[in-house]
Design a protein around this motif. Structure first.
Motif, PDB file in Angstrom:
ATOM      1  N   ASN A 172      15.081 -35.278   5.267  1.00 49.44           N
ATOM      2  CA  ASN A 172      14.927 -34.440   6.464  1.00 49.44           C
ATOM      3  C   ASN A 172      13.451 -34.381   6.888  1.00 49.44           C
ATOM      4  O   ASN A 172      12.557 -34.718   6.106  1.00 49.44           O
ATOM      5  N   SER A 173      13.210 -33.967   8.131  1.00 47.55           N
ATOM      6  CA  SER A 173      11.856 -34.097   8.668  1.00 47.55           C
ATOM      7  C   SER A 173      10.866 -33.152   7.988  1.00 47.55           C
ATOM      8  O   SER A 173       9.665 -33.440   7.961  1.00 47.55           O
ATOM      9  N   ASP A 174      11.333 -32.056   7.365  1.00 45.26           N
ATOM     10  CA  ASP A 174      10.393 -31.201   6.606  1.00 45.26           C
ATOM     11  C   ASP A 174       9.832 -31.976   5.415  1.00 45.26           C
ATOM     12  O   ASP A 174       8.646 -31.866   5.087  1.00 45.26           O
ATOM     13  N   VAL A 175      10.689 -32.735   4.750  1.00 44.32           N
ATOM     14  CA  VAL A 175      10.257 -33.538   3.601  1.00 44.32           C
ATOM     15  C   VAL A 175       9.284 -34.620   4.064  1.00 44.32           C
ATOM     16  O   VAL A 175       8.210 -34.815   3.473  1.00 44.32           O
ATOM     17  N   VAL A 176       9.639 -35.300   5.138  1.00 43.78           N
ATOM     18  CA  VAL A 176       8.775 -36.376   5.648  1.00 43.78           C
ATOM     19  C   VAL A 176       7.423 -35.796   6.076  1.00 43.78           C
ATOM     20  O   VAL A 176       6.360 -36.346   5.761  1.00 43.78           O
ATOM     21  N   ASP A 177       7.438 -34.638   6.742  1.00 43.68           N
ATOM     22  CA  ASP A 177       6.181 -34.016   7.187  1.00 43.68           C
ATOM     23  C   ASP A 177       5.310 -33.601   6.007  1.00 43.68           C
ATOM     24  O   ASP A 177       4.079 -33.613   6.100  1.00 43.68           O
ATOM     25  N   ALA A 178       5.938 -33.207   4.914  1.00 48.15           N
ATOM     26  CA  ALA A 178       5.162 -32.765   3.735  1.00 48.15           C
ATOM     27  C   ALA A 178       4.674 -33.947   2.893  1.00 48.15           C
ATOM     28  O   ALA A 178       3.949 -33.755   1.919  1.00 48.15           O
ATOM     29  N   SER A 179       5.071 -35.180   3.267  1.00 51.79           N
ATOM     30  CA  SER A 179       4.696 -36.372   2.489  1.00 51.79           C
ATOM     31  C   SER A 179       3.422 -37.001   3.048  1.00 51.79           C
ATOM     32  O   SER A 179       3.039 -36.758   4.190  1.00 51.79           O
TER      33      SER A 179
ATOM     34  N   GLY B 233      25.521 -37.886  10.443  1.00 55.42           N
ATOM     35  CA  GLY B 233      25.629 -38.642   9.184  1.00 55.42           C
ATOM     36  C   GLY B 233      24.399 -38.392   8.318  1.00 55.42           C
ATOM     37  O   GLY B 233      23.306 -38.142   8.848  1.00 55.42           O
ATOM     38  N   ARG B 234      24.582 -38.432   6.992  1.00 54.19           N
ATOM     39  CA  ARG B 234      23.432 -38.227   6.088  1.00 54.19           C
ATOM     40  C   ARG B 234      23.565 -39.094   4.862  1.00 54.19           C
ATOM     41  O   ARG B 234      24.683 -39.363   4.408  1.00 54.19           O
TER      42      ARG B 234
ATOM     43  N   ALA C  23      17.156 -40.115  12.628  1.00 57.17           N
ATOM     44  CA  ALA C  23      16.995 -39.876  14.069  1.00 57.17           C
ATOM     45  C   ALA C  23      15.910 -38.833  14.326  1.00 57.17           C
ATOM     46  O   ALA C  23      15.054 -39.016  15.200  1.00 57.17           O
ATOM     47  N   SER C  24      15.916 -37.738  13.552  1.00 56.89           N
ATOM     48  CA  SER C  24      14.918 -36.688  13.826  1.00 56.89           C
ATOM     49  C   SER C  24      13.513 -37.193  13.478  1.00 56.89           C
ATOM     50  O   SER C  24      12.530 -36.801  14.123  1.00 56.89           O
ATOM     51  N   ASN C  25      13.410 -38.079  12.494  1.00 61.42           N
ATOM     52  CA  ASN C  25      12.088 -38.639  12.167  1.00 61.42           C
ATOM     53  C   ASN C  25      11.616 -39.639  13.226  1.00 61.42           C
ATOM     54  O   ASN C  25      10.427 -39.710  13.535  1.00 61.42           O
TER      55      ASN C  25
ATOM     56  N   GLU D  57      19.345 -36.530   1.213  1.00 64.51           N
ATOM     57  CA  GLU D  57      19.510 -35.165   1.754  1.00 64.51           C
ATOM     58  C   GLU D  57      19.265 -34.099   0.675  1.00 64.51           C
ATOM     59  O   GLU D  57      19.112 -32.931   0.982  1.00 64.51           O
ATOM     60  N   LEU D  58      19.218 -34.526  -0.599  1.00 67.23           N
ATOM     61  CA  LEU D  58      19.052 -33.550  -1.683  1.00 67.23           C
ATOM     62  C   LEU D  58      17.599 -33.094  -1.868  1.00 67.23           C
ATOM     63  O   LEU D  58      17.334 -32.092  -2.517  1.00 67.23           O
ATOM     64  N   TYR D  59      16.657 -33.829  -1.323  1.00 69.52           N
ATOM     65  CA  TYR D  59      15.243 -33.459  -1.516  1.00 69.52           C
ATOM     66  C   TYR D  59      14.825 -32.360  -0.540  1.00 69.52           C
ATOM     67  O   TYR D  59      15.300 -32.312   0.595  1.00 69.52           O
TER      68      TYR D  59
END
Ligand code: 13P
Ligand code: SF4
Length: 323
Positions: free
Chosen positions: A221-228, A189-190, A173-175, A195-197
C-alpha cells in the motif's frame, strides 16, 4: 554455474546436510534439461535451490516475459506462477510451455475475470485498458497494453488518453497514480503477500538500525511505499542493493527474494521478518524433475486468446525496451 559456485550460493541459506541432499536432484534436472532441450525460466521468488540450482534465466516478470519471447529451447519450463507460464505461451505459442504445478496461482490474477474487464470497458468507453501482467491470459486478451511493476508508470504515461483503466492491483494503481496526471480507474485486487506489510513495521525497524535502507515492492500500500527509501520490481530491488553502501537492508517483499539476495550479497544484513507466497512455494525441485520427465503440466490456450493477448504483451515489451 559449477558445483563449488552453487554450494557457495546455497550455504548462507541451507545447512550442509540439506545441500548434500539437494545436489543429486539438481544434477538430474540439469541433465534432463539438456536431453529435452528445455530452458528453465526462474522468477526471483523461487527458493534458492530452484533459483540458483536449475533456472537458466532468472529475473523479474518483465525480463522473463522478454526472454520467453527470445529463448531458443523446444520446451520452456516456467519456475514461477501460472500467469507467468501463460505469458510465456502467449509469446512463444509454437513451444511446449510447462509449469511444475498448475495450482501455483496468484491472488491478483484470481481477483478479476474477462467479464469484469468487458464490463469496465462498457462503463468507460474510450478509456484504454492497462493490465498488470499478474492476470490470466483471458484478461490479457481484453487488454490494450500490459505492464509490470518495473514499467507501470512508463506504460501509463505512454498513452494519449486522460482516463485509463488500470487493473487489477489497487495498491499498484495508487502508487502509479502519484506519478501521473491521468485518472486511473481501478479494481479491488491485492497481492496476498504485500498487503500484509504496514508502515508501522518500517517505523519500528528504523529505530533499531542507524543505516537502515528500506526497499519495498509497489504491490504494497502507498503508506508502506512512502515510508520506504526505494520501491521497485524485484530486479530493480536487486540493482538498488548492488549500488547501496548500507549494510542493513529491510526488504519488503516475498521471503525467497531475501534469501536469493542474501546468497548474492553475503556482506549485507537482511533484517526483519518476511512474508511467503504460498503459490510460488508450490514449485519444488521434485516437481520440476517430474515436469521435465513427463513433460507436464502443459499450458494450452485458445488461438484467439493468444493472438489478442500477444498484442498487449508485445506492446508492453516494445514500450519498455525501446532504444
Ligand atoms: P516483479 O518480479 O515483476 O517485481 O513481480 C513481483 C510479483 O509479485 C510476481 O508475482
Ligand atoms: Fe501473486 Fe503476490 Fe504471489 Fe506474486 S507474490 S504470485 S503477486 S500472490
Amino acid at each position: 554455474m559449477n558445483k563449488d559456485e552453487l554450494i557457495t550460493k546455497l550455504k548462507p541459506i541451507y545447512p550442509d546436510f540439506e545441500i548434500e541432499q539437494k545436489l543429486p536432484l539438481i544434477e538430474e534436472i540439469n541433465k534432463l534439461k539438456k536431453e529435452k532441450k528445455a530452458v528453465l525460466l526462474g522468477h526471483n521468488y523461487m527458493t534458492p535451490d530452484v533459483f540458483w540450482g536449475v533456472s537458466d534465466i532468472k529475473g523479474d516478470s518483465l525480463y522473463l516475459s522478454k526472454m520467453a519471447a527470445e529463448t531458443d529451447g523446444e520446451i520452456i519450463l516456467f519456475n514461477g506462477v501460472h500467469f507467468m507460464a501463460e505469458t510465456a505461451k502467449i509469446l512463444s505459442p509454437e513451444k511446449k510451455v510447462l509449469i511444475a504445478d498448475l495450482k501455483a496461482g496468484c491472488s491478483l490474477a484470481e481477483s478479476i475475470t474477462r467479464q469484469d474487464v468487458i464490463d469496465l470497458k462498457k462503463k468507460y468507453p474510450g478509456a484504454p485498458v492497462v493490465t498488470y501482467v499478474n492476470c490470466s491470459a483471458e484478461v490479457k486478451a481484453e487488454t490494450d497494453i500490459c505492464c509490470t511493476s518495473a514499467n507501470a508508470v512508463q506504460i501509463v504515461n505512454s498513452l494519449k488518453e486522460d482516463v485509463v483503466i488500470f487493473l487489477p492491483d489497487e495498491y499498484l494503481a495508487s502508487n502509479v497514480q502519484k506519478h501521473t496526471t491521468k485518472k486511473l480507474i481501478t479494481h479491488p485486487g491485492r497481492c496476498m503477500v504485500h498487503e500484509l506489510y504496514t508502515a508501522e513495521d518500517i517505523k519500528s525497524t528504523r529505530k533499531l538500525f542507524d543505516d537502515l535502507v528500506v526497499i519495498s515492492h509497489p504491490e504494497c500500500n502507498s503508506d508502506v511505499v512512502d515510508a520506504s527509501d526505494f520501491a521497485g520490481s524485484t530486479s530493480e530491488m536487486q540493482s538498488f542493493i548492488q549500488k547501496s553502501n548500507s549494510k542493513n537492508i529491510m526488504l519488503i517483499t516475498e521471503c525467497s527474494m531475501g534469501d536469493n539476495l542474501r546468497s548474492e550479497f553475503p556482506e549485507k544484513e537482511f533484517v526483519s521478518s518476511c512474508q511467503t507466497c504460498p503459490h510460488m512455494k508450490r514449485i519444488s525441485l521434485e516437481k520440476i524433475r517430474d515436469a521435465l520427465l513427463y513433460e507436464q503440466y502443459e499450458i494450452l490456450l485458445d488461438k484467439e486468446i493468444i493472438e489478442k493477448g500477444k498484442n498487449a504483451v508485445r506492446r508492453m515489451i516494445e514500450v519498455s525496451y525501446k532504444k
